[in-house]
Design an enzyme around this catalytic site. Structure first.
Site, PDB file in Angstrom:
ATOM      1  N   ARG A   1      -1.720  91.630  21.798  1.00 27.72           N
ATOM      2  CA  ARG A   1      -0.924  90.541  21.235  1.00 27.72           C
ATOM      3  C   ARG A   1      -1.614  89.964  20.010  1.00 27.72           C
ATOM      4  O   ARG A   1      -0.964  89.645  19.011  1.00 27.72           O
ATOM      5  CB  ARG A   1      -0.688  89.448  22.278  1.00 27.72           C
TER       6      ARG A   1
ATOM      7  N   CYS B   1      -3.848  79.956  22.310  1.00 25.48           N
ATOM      8  CA  CYS B   1      -3.346  81.159  22.990  1.00 25.48           C
ATOM      9  C   CYS B   1      -1.868  81.271  22.643  1.00 25.48           C
ATOM     10  O   CYS B   1      -1.477  81.007  21.511  1.00 25.48           O
ATOM     11  CB  CYS B   1      -3.586  81.066  24.497  1.00 25.48           C
TER      12      CYS B   1
END
Length: 276
Positions: A180, A233
């Site tokens: 990611r 995050c």
């Protein structure tokens, strides 16, 4: 602030002591808003209360990301409902090594609300069972302790807003998996990649093969270093696990960018980086 972790064996002793901690079950499943409460009703550590990621530890999704902080008065109401005071030790747990809502609960209580005695159960439910602890399956799902009147003084200095992240020289530390971060896969948010200049420190790297936090010495060697750090995050949840890892390592804590990637990408003018 006390030591941020508690072992299952120490928790067994503490629960039998003169001032047993308030246990908060923070299990959650991203994308399944009712999973945490269902898991708690099915089986939980005796005496624990359910703390919900979406309803207790976050406000509604929006411009501030997928899991923005609740308003201080809303979280104060949660703490009062659960009977929490600064004199009441608190232990939070989940079944993901703390990577989901347990680390978020630790951060909100210890770093934001300033509770002096909050610890995360190292190894979670699995460690509790391995230490001989039992799970209760017949608890009243609607039972609550006597409410408290605690009104925390919230520490906004523990936060970093999106404009500050865009302008700061602080090192941003990304807790998402490397795929990611590099922009190779994005199963949750509509834009892939990372904040330019960030470094990747997946939250899972804070744990050993058994799901416990690595030793403080190992974390101190591995965690990114800089004069100023900001943790982020996808939506400000697993980033708290990295903040907790810095606490375990005895290092200065990063500030938390709560909106994280899910807020960063709400403005298409903000730059996006891919690759390492």
């Amino acid at each position: 602030m006390t030591e941020p972790l508690i072992s299952a064996a120490t928790l067994v002793e503490a629960l039998e002591g003169p001032q047993p901690p308030r246990l908060l079950d923070c299990r959650a499943r991203l994308g399944e808003p009712d999973a945490g409460r269902r898991l708690w009703i099915e089986a939980h550590l005796p005496g624990s209360y359910h703390l919900d990621l979406d309803r207790d530890l976050a406000a509604a999704p929006g411009a501030g990301g997928r899991h923005p902080l609740p308003a201080p008065e809303a979280f104060t109401a949660v703490l009062q409902r659960l009977g929490i005071t600064p004199d009441q030790p608190v232990v939070v747990y989940d079944d993901m090594g703390g990577q989901l809502a347990a680390a978020r609960a630790w951060w909100m209580l210890a770093c934001w609300a300033g509770h002096p005695d909050v610890r995360l159960l190292d190894g979670g439910v699995k460690a509790w069972l391995a230490a001989g602890g039992a799970l209760r399956e017949d608890g009243d799902p609607d039972g609550l302790p006597a409410p408290s009147r605690w009104r925390p003084t919230y520490r906004d200095a523990a936060l970093a807003g999106v404009d500050e992240v865009a302008a700061t020289q602080a090192l941003t530390v990304d807790a998402r998996i490397r795929e990611r971060f590099r922009g190779e896969a994005e199963p949750v948010d509509p834009v892939a990649g990372h904040i330019p200049g960030a470094v990747c420190r997946p939250s899972a790297d804070n744990l050993d093969a058994g799901g416990h936090f690595k030793r403080a010495e190992a974390l101190a060697r591995e965690l990114p270093e800089a004069d100023a750090l900001i943790a982020y995050c996808g939506s400000g949840v697993t980033a708290c696990h990295n903040v907790l890892a810095y606490a375990v390592a005895g290092r200065t804590l990063p500030r938390l960018f709560v909106g994280s990637w899910s807020e960063w990408i709400t403005d298409p003018a903000r730059p996006v980086a891919t690759g390492d």
